[in-house]
Design an enzyme around this catalytic site. Sequence first.
Site: not given
Length: 401
Positions: A357, A89, A387
């Site tokens: 996201h 990510c 994260c």
Amino acid sequence: MPEAYIVAAVRTAGGRKGGRLSGWHPADLAAQVIDATVARAKAPPDAIDDVIMGCVSQIGEQGFNVARNAVLSSCLPESVPGTSVDRQCGSSQQAIHFAAQAVQSGAMDVVIAAGAESMSRVPMGLSVTMPQKQGFGFYVSPGMAARYPNVEFSQFLGAEMMARKYDLSKDEMDAFALVSHSRAIAATQAGAFHNEIVPVQIRRAPSAAPAGEPVTESTDDLHTIDEGIRFDASLEGIRNVKLLAEGGRVTAATASQVCDGAAAVMIVNERGLKTLGVTPLARIHHMSVMGHDPVIMLEAPLPATVNALSKAGMKIGDIDLFEINEAFAPVPLAWLKVTGADPAGLNVHGGAISLGHPLGASGAKLMTTLVHALHRHGKRYGLQTMCEGGGMANVTIVERL
């Protein structure tokens, strides 16, 4: 040490899975934000030394070096190279770090750090599940399995572990989700995203067209508003969303939304500033990355932030605005508990729970929002962290100029 400056930062509005961006090939969508940074900086296309692009699911339409394919789909000449980064990510946040390091070293003067992810066209986890189903093995090696016996590496399990470790109730997380939507709604209605969003043509994948509508690839309409925002969001509605796991605390309403999107940030050194004749938006003040427990997985931003502030010689109170990716509500809530940061400065225009996201694009997306928010609110320092799969976290501190 030479400085690294941000001179342009743009993103697409987020698209829901099967939504308004689902008809875009990810390389073409990335080309839209690449072209926009070039236009914003009024840069000669051949002045770009490299394009570094984050992408998580590098398979199918996002395979074979999607960064280079985006360059070949853009206004940039063939002479501009491109390379793809996977730090899960944090992929495009790492792309920003690599771009900044390149210009600080003097090896390059003008670099575009970008990210793209079409979660409609390349579903999350496809790069793992497809080879496994075809008999080409699994990413967990015998050595890794011996070090972490009988462990299921899962972000969903990690979110539940975070909620329990930091004693975060479902009610707290539900309330946080409402705040995310409320701030995103307010920002949208106030035009806070106007300077950062690149309008792109609405293109739906044919199979994603709503029932009753003509099956078309595109329309003349432009996508300018984040599709995941629930303008009718209510605490009652959020509370009624089903738990992701029986006996758990996290729901789909307190997790980030699957999203299609792209973002790009142009980063230059002093020579680059002179070449382009442009005024910088921000200076990159600090960059670091940290590995942490891969089982709980999502906790790394907490110690990474503490470590970054120490390295930068700063305190949490020195930072005005924070972009902490809302992969799951326990992450920013636990981050607030550990750092003691002012909640009023956290994700002031909403976060991934409301805005989406888009995995490998999120790092550049958050940086774009952070830089523009610093200017809009007249603040000086901003900090971004998120994260990452495998238990990692990048931290970037920027100063508005």
